[in-house]
Design a protein around this motif. Sequence first.
Motif, PDB file in Angstrom:
ATOM      1  N   GLU A  49       0.824  -1.207   0.000  1.00 30.13           N
ATOM      2  CA  GLU A  49       0.000   0.000   0.000  1.00 30.13           C
ATOM      3  C   GLU A  49       0.861   1.262   0.000  1.00 30.13           C
ATOM      4  N   ARG A  50       2.003   1.192   0.664  1.00 29.47           N
ATOM      5  CA  ARG A  50       2.936   2.331   0.630  1.00 29.47           C
ATOM      6  C   ARG A  50       3.464   2.543  -0.791  1.00 29.47           C
ATOM      7  N   ASP A  51       3.845   1.460  -1.457  1.00 29.57           N
ATOM      8  CA  ASP A  51       4.311   1.588  -2.839  1.00 29.57           C
ATOM      9  C   ASP A  51       3.214   2.165  -3.732  1.00 29.57           C
ATOM     10  N   PHE A  52       1.986   1.703  -3.520  1.00 29.26           N
ATOM     11  CA  PHE A  52       0.867   2.215  -4.311  1.00 29.26           C
ATOM     12  C   PHE A  52       0.657   3.705  -4.059  1.00 29.26           C
ATOM     13  N   ALA A  53       0.773   4.122  -2.800  1.00 27.09           N
ATOM     14  CA  ALA A  53       0.566   5.533  -2.468  1.00 27.09           C
ATOM     15  C   ALA A  53       1.637   6.414  -3.098  1.00 27.09           C
ATOM     16  N   PHE A  54       2.874   5.953  -3.095  1.00 21.48           N
ATOM     17  CA  PHE A  54       3.943   6.750  -3.698  1.00 21.48           C
ATOM     18  C   PHE A  54       3.801   6.791  -5.223  1.00 21.48           C
ATOM     19  N   LEU A  55       3.358   5.700  -5.819  1.00 20.93           N
ATOM     20  CA  LEU A  55       3.098   5.729  -7.254  1.00 20.93           C
ATOM     21  C   LEU A  55       1.905   6.627  -7.571  1.00 20.93           C
ATOM     22  N   SER A  56       0.917   6.648  -6.694  1.00 17.00           N
ATOM     23  CA  SER A  56      -0.225   7.556  -6.882  1.00 17.00           C
ATOM     24  C   SER A  56       0.229   9.007  -6.795  1.00 17.00           C
ATOM     25  N   PHE A  57       1.158   9.287  -5.906  1.00 16.05           N
ATOM     26  CA  PHE A  57       1.732  10.624  -5.813  1.00 16.05           C
ATOM     27  C   PHE A  57       2.437  10.996  -7.110  1.00 16.05           C
ATOM     28  N   ARG A  58       3.185  10.052  -7.653  1.00 15.42           N
ATOM     29  CA  ARG A  58       3.866  10.309  -8.936  1.00 15.42           C
ATOM     30  C   ARG A  58       2.842  10.484 -10.055  1.00 15.42           C
ATOM     31  N   ALA A  59       1.768   9.713 -10.018  1.00 15.67           N
ATOM     32  CA  ALA A  59       0.728   9.850 -11.036  1.00 15.67           C
ATOM     33  C   ALA A  59       0.023  11.199 -10.925  1.00 15.67           C
ATOM     34  N   ALA A  60      -0.195  11.667  -9.704  1.00 12.61           N
ATOM     35  CA  ALA A  60      -0.806  12.984  -9.519  1.00 12.61           C
ATOM     36  C   ALA A  60       0.080  14.077 -10.110  1.00 12.61           C
ATOM     37  N   GLU A  61       1.393  13.956  -9.928  1.00 12.95           N
ATOM     38  CA  GLU A  61       2.315  14.930 -10.529  1.00 12.95           C
ATOM     39  C   GLU A  61       2.240  14.880 -12.055  1.00 12.95           C
ATOM     40  N   ALA A  62       2.203  13.664 -12.599  1.00 12.59           N
ATOM     41  CA  ALA A  62       2.147  13.523 -14.059  1.00 12.59           C
ATOM     42  C   ALA A  62       0.827  14.038 -14.615  1.00 12.59           C
ATOM     43  N   ASP A  63      -0.271  13.743 -13.927  1.00 11.11           N
ATOM     44  CA  ASP A  63      -1.579  14.229 -14.384  1.00 11.11           C
ATOM     45  C   ASP A  63      -1.645  15.749 -14.335  1.00 11.11           C
ATOM     46  N   LEU A  64      -1.106  16.325 -13.272  1.00 10.91           N
ATOM     47  CA  LEU A  64      -1.107  17.785 -13.165  1.00 10.91           C
ATOM     48  C   LEU A  64      -0.266  18.403 -14.278  1.00 10.91           C
ATOM     49  N   ALA A  65       0.899  17.830 -14.541  1.00  8.32           N
ATOM     50  CA  ALA A  65       1.749  18.351 -15.617  1.00  8.32           C
ATOM     51  C   ALA A  65       1.026  18.285 -16.957  1.00  8.32           C
ATOM     52  N   ARG A  66       0.324  17.179 -17.216  1.00  4.13           N
ATOM     53  CA  ARG A  66      -0.447  17.078 -18.467  1.00  4.13           C
ATOM     54  C   ARG A  66      -1.533  18.150 -18.528  1.00  4.13           C
ATOM     55  N   ASP A  67      -2.268  18.321 -17.426  1.00  5.42           N
ATOM     56  CA  ASP A  67      -3.343  19.315 -17.414  1.00  5.42           C
ATOM     57  C   ASP A  67      -2.797  20.726 -17.590  1.00  5.42           C
ATOM     58  N   ILE A  68      -1.642  21.016 -16.986  1.00  7.11           N
ATOM     59  CA  ILE A  68      -1.050  22.348 -17.137  1.00  7.11           C
ATOM     60  C   ILE A  68      -0.596  22.563 -18.576  1.00  7.11           C
ATOM     61  N   ARG A  69      -0.003  21.542 -19.175  1.00  9.47           N
ATOM     62  CA  ARG A  69       0.412  21.671 -20.571  1.00  9.47           C
ATOM     63  C   ARG A  69      -0.784  22.001 -21.472  1.00  9.47           C
ATOM     64  N   ILE A  70      -1.875  21.286 -21.261  1.00 10.79           N
ATOM     65  CA  ILE A  70      -3.054  21.515 -22.098  1.00 10.79           C
ATOM     66  C   ILE A  70      -3.653  22.884 -21.814  1.00 10.79           C
ATOM     67  N   ALA A  71      -3.763  23.255 -20.529  1.00 14.04           N
ATOM     68  CA  ALA A  71      -4.336  24.554 -20.172  1.00 14.04           C
ATOM     69  C   ALA A  71      -3.475  25.696 -20.697  1.00 14.04           C
ATOM     70  N   HIS A  72      -2.162  25.529 -20.638  1.00 13.88           N
ATOM     71  CA  HIS A  72      -1.247  26.551 -21.172  1.00 13.88           C
ATOM     72  C   HIS A  72      -1.461  26.718 -22.674  1.00 13.88           C
ATOM     73  N   ALA A  73      -1.571  25.596 -23.385  1.00 17.65           N
ATOM     74  CA  ALA A  73      -1.792  25.654 -24.829  1.00 17.65           C
ATOM     75  C   ALA A  73      -3.167  26.243 -25.155  1.00 17.65           C
ATOM     76  N   GLU A  74      -4.182  25.902 -24.358  1.00 22.82           N
ATOM     77  CA  GLU A  74      -5.523  26.443 -24.598  1.00 22.82           C
ATOM     78  C   GLU A  74      -5.564  27.954 -24.365  1.00 22.82           C
ATOM     79  N   LEU A  75      -4.831  28.419 -23.357  1.00 23.73           N
ATOM     80  CA  LEU A  75      -4.775  29.868 -23.133  1.00 23.73           C
ATOM     81  C   LEU A  75      -4.062  30.556 -24.290  1.00 23.73           C
ATOM     82  N   ARG A  76      -2.964  29.956 -24.759  1.00 25.45           N
ATOM     83  CA  ARG A  76      -2.264  30.550 -25.903  1.00 25.45           C
ATOM     84  C   ARG A  76      -3.175  30.598 -27.121  1.00 25.45           C
TER      85      ARG A  76
END
Length: 406
Positions: free
Chosen positions: A112-139
């Motif tokens: 469960e600890r490994d899963f939680a740390f991977l979920s943390f990494r996934a949250a970072e990756a998802d946020l980066a994807r959303d920021i990339r798209i939002a940045h492009a949409e604003l442009r």
Amino acid sequence: MRLSLRAALLAGALIASSGAALAEPVSLAQALTQGAEQSPRIAEAKAKAAAAEARARQAGASPNPELSVEVENFAGTGVFQGLRSTETTLAISQRIELGGKRSARVAVASSERDFAFLSFRAAEADLARDIRIAHAELRAAEDRAVLARENVGQARELARTARVLVEAGRDPPLRQLRAEAGLAEAQAEEARAFGELLAARRLLADLIGSDDPELSATPIYDEAAPGALPPATPSLDEQLAAAERDAAQARIRVARAEAVPDVTASGGVRRINDGRETAFVAGFSIPLPVRNRNRGGIEAAQSDALAGEAALLQARLNARRAQHDARMLLGAADARVEALSGPSLAQAEEAVRLARIGYGAGKFSLLELLDAQAALTTAKTALIEARLDRARALAALIRANVRAGD
């Protein structure tokens, strides 16, 4: 109609007034860094990972011993009156876990600890994807707003020219009405573009924790695509599913261990007031697994493990499809951008210039000029959308290629 025109003019004024704020737009790298620092999504995932780490440490703890005091044979009748025949027992007991409960519990907590740390990494990756798209949409929203403002200026100039030609008797009044209708349409489109700009600005601001009311984005059109992952390399989503499956399999051990009864051993000393004597006492107890052998818990854990295995296979298929689709969409968007930003755009701009000159000289009709301007607007809009599609596909591909160690 007057209210609509007034709203459109107000929107155009607001767009024009934001020019100073666009002087220092936020770059994609700045947005990614600021978002990682400010996002509550990341803070939540980080806190959950820390909680899972603490639970993993706690899982290895053994049961605490129990201290008990027992007083017998007092406040009764006959020889048991008062405290003369009182017997006092002071004992300590310890529950001894059997069946591998502790190791099974530690295995679950570690998974469960490994899963939680991977979920943390996934949250970072998802946020980066959303920021990339939002940045492009604003442009893209900014580009559409600028285009809409330019179209309003051209439509206003065209309406003025049509009015002059009608007053000079060279064109019928219908031409002026058509030009004024085109101006109204351009102003309405400008108001719509401004509304989309505000929405795109708010989205990016929320993702990166910015309170800048005039947030804008730097253009980025040539970011390179990441290379393909090696054939047998699992993506982050596959690793996340594998960790969840491992936790489910570890829970089978816990369920089986819970079916094994624990032994409680105790020992102490007893004092008898009547003769002032003392004696040692010892004992043990064990539950009888007659009614509850945790069969339902074992079967449920086994089914959860099967579901986790199937989820891993599905995650692997989804990851491969996401990588393939994103790369195909990125290639198609690259081809569109190259085609739309080539000679065709310059030719459309030249056609408008010649049509405008020809209309002023009486060689072209108003409809021909409007057609040329519409073609140019369509070409510019298509290029904006193609660049946006490329940014979306690139964000999806980068997200699909993320691994836990990246």
